[in-house]
Design a protein around this motif. Structure first.
Motif, mmCIF file in Angstrom:
data_model
loop_
_atom_site.group_PDB
_atom_site.id
_atom_site.type_symbol
_atom_site.label_atom_id
_atom_site.label_comp_id
_atom_site.label_asym_id
_atom_site.label_seq_id
_atom_site.Cartn_x
_atom_site.Cartn_y
_atom_site.Cartn_z
ATOM 1 N N GLU A 49 140.958 106.786 43.363
ATOM 2 C CA GLU A 49 141.245 105.673 42.454
ATOM 3 C C GLU A 49 140.988 104.321 43.115
ATOM 4 O O GLU A 49 140.439 103.415 42.507
ATOM 5 C CB GLU A 49 142.694 105.760 41.968
ATOM 6 N N LEU A 50 141.399 104.193 44.378
ATOM 7 C CA LEU A 50 141.241 102.923 45.083
ATOM 8 C C LEU A 50 139.910 102.828 45.822
ATOM 9 O O LEU A 50 139.562 101.763 46.337
ATOM 10 C CB LEU A 50 142.393 102.721 46.075
ATOM 11 N N ASP A 51 139.184 103.941 45.891
ATOM 12 C CA ASP A 51 137.907 104.010 46.608
ATOM 13 C C ASP A 51 138.081 103.549 48.056
ATOM 14 O O ASP A 51 137.399 102.631 48.526
ATOM 15 C CB ASP A 51 136.830 103.198 45.896
ATOM 16 N N ARG A 105 151.406 106.143 39.478
ATOM 17 C CA ARG A 105 150.130 105.597 39.004
ATOM 18 C C ARG A 105 150.231 104.080 38.816
ATOM 19 O O ARG A 105 149.311 103.340 39.148
ATOM 20 C CB ARG A 105 149.720 106.256 37.684
ATOM 21 N N VAL A 163 149.684 102.298 42.068
ATOM 22 C CA VAL A 163 148.294 102.394 42.494
ATOM 23 C C VAL A 163 147.426 101.446 41.678
ATOM 24 O O VAL A 163 146.576 100.735 42.227
ATOM 25 C CB VAL A 163 147.787 103.845 42.395
ATOM 26 N N GLU A 164 147.650 101.391 40.373
ATOM 27 C CA GLU A 164 146.866 100.492 39.526
ATOM 28 C C GLU A 164 147.152 99.034 39.857
ATOM 29 O O GLU A 164 146.251 98.196 39.839
ATOM 30 C CB GLU A 164 147.145 100.791 38.055
ATOM 31 N N ARG A 216 147.984 97.914 42.839
ATOM 32 C CA ARG A 216 147.278 97.650 44.097
ATOM 33 C C ARG A 216 145.785 97.489 43.851
ATOM 34 O O ARG A 216 145.123 96.658 44.472
ATOM 35 C CB ARG A 216 147.546 98.784 45.096
ATOM 36 N N LYS A 217 145.231 98.269 42.949
ATOM 37 C CA LYS A 217 143.803 98.179 42.628
ATOM 38 C C LYS A 217 143.483 96.795 42.047
ATOM 39 O O LYS A 217 142.478 96.182 42.403
ATOM 40 C CB LYS A 217 143.429 99.279 41.628
ATOM 41 N N LYS A 218 144.352 96.302 41.193
ATOM 42 C CA LYS A 218 144.168 94.979 40.607
ATOM 43 C C LYS A 218 144.267 93.893 41.680
ATOM 44 O O LYS A 218 143.453 92.978 41.717
ATOM 45 C CB LYS A 218 145.215 94.741 39.519
ATOM 46 N N ALA A 275 143.663 94.214 44.867
ATOM 47 C CA ALA A 275 142.488 94.327 45.727
ATOM 48 C C ALA A 275 141.278 93.663 45.075
ATOM 49 O O ALA A 275 140.499 92.972 45.748
ATOM 50 C CB ALA A 275 142.195 95.785 46.039
ATOM 51 N N ALA A 276 141.121 93.842 43.771
ATOM 52 C CA ALA A 276 140.000 93.217 43.055
ATOM 53 C C ALA A 276 140.130 91.696 43.083
ATOM 54 O O ALA A 276 139.130 90.978 43.268
ATOM 55 C CB ALA A 276 139.940 93.724 41.624
#
Length: 75
Positions: free
Chosen positions: A23-25, A54, A57-58, A60-62, A64-65
Motif C-alpha cells: 500500500e505504501l510502496d 487501514r 496506513v492511508e 500515512r500514505k497521504k 507521504a504524498a
C-alpha cells in the motif's frame, strides 16, 4: 455484530505487514523506520507479526504524498 460482519471488517480494516508494504510502496526497512519513529503504530504485535489499521496506513500514505510534493516537487 455477527461473525460474518466481524470477519468482513477485520479483512478490510486490518492490514498485515506485506499489505502495508504494498500500500505504501516501501521496503520492510522503511516500515521499521516508520514504526521506530512513531509515524506508524501497529495496533497489535504478536511475536514478529504486526497488524495495522487501514485508516492509519492511508493517513500515512497521504502524509507521504504531501511531503513528497513539498520536498520533491519535480518527481
Amino acid at each position: 455484530m455477527d461473525r460474518d460482519e466481524l470477519i468482513r471488517i477485520v479483512n478490510y480494516e486490518i492490514l498485515a505487514v506485506p499489505e502495508v508494504l504494498e500500500e505504501l510502496d516501501i521496503t520492510n526497512q522503511a516500515l521499521s523506520s516508520l514504526i521506530e519513529r512513531g509515524k506508524l503504530v501497529p495496533v497489535k504485535e504478536v511475536g514478529r507479526t504486526r497488524l495495522f489499521l487501514r485508516e492509519d496506513v492511508e493517513k500515512r500514505k497521504k502524509e507521504a504524498a504531501e511531503l513528497k510534493g513539498k520536498y520533491r516537487p519535480f518527481d
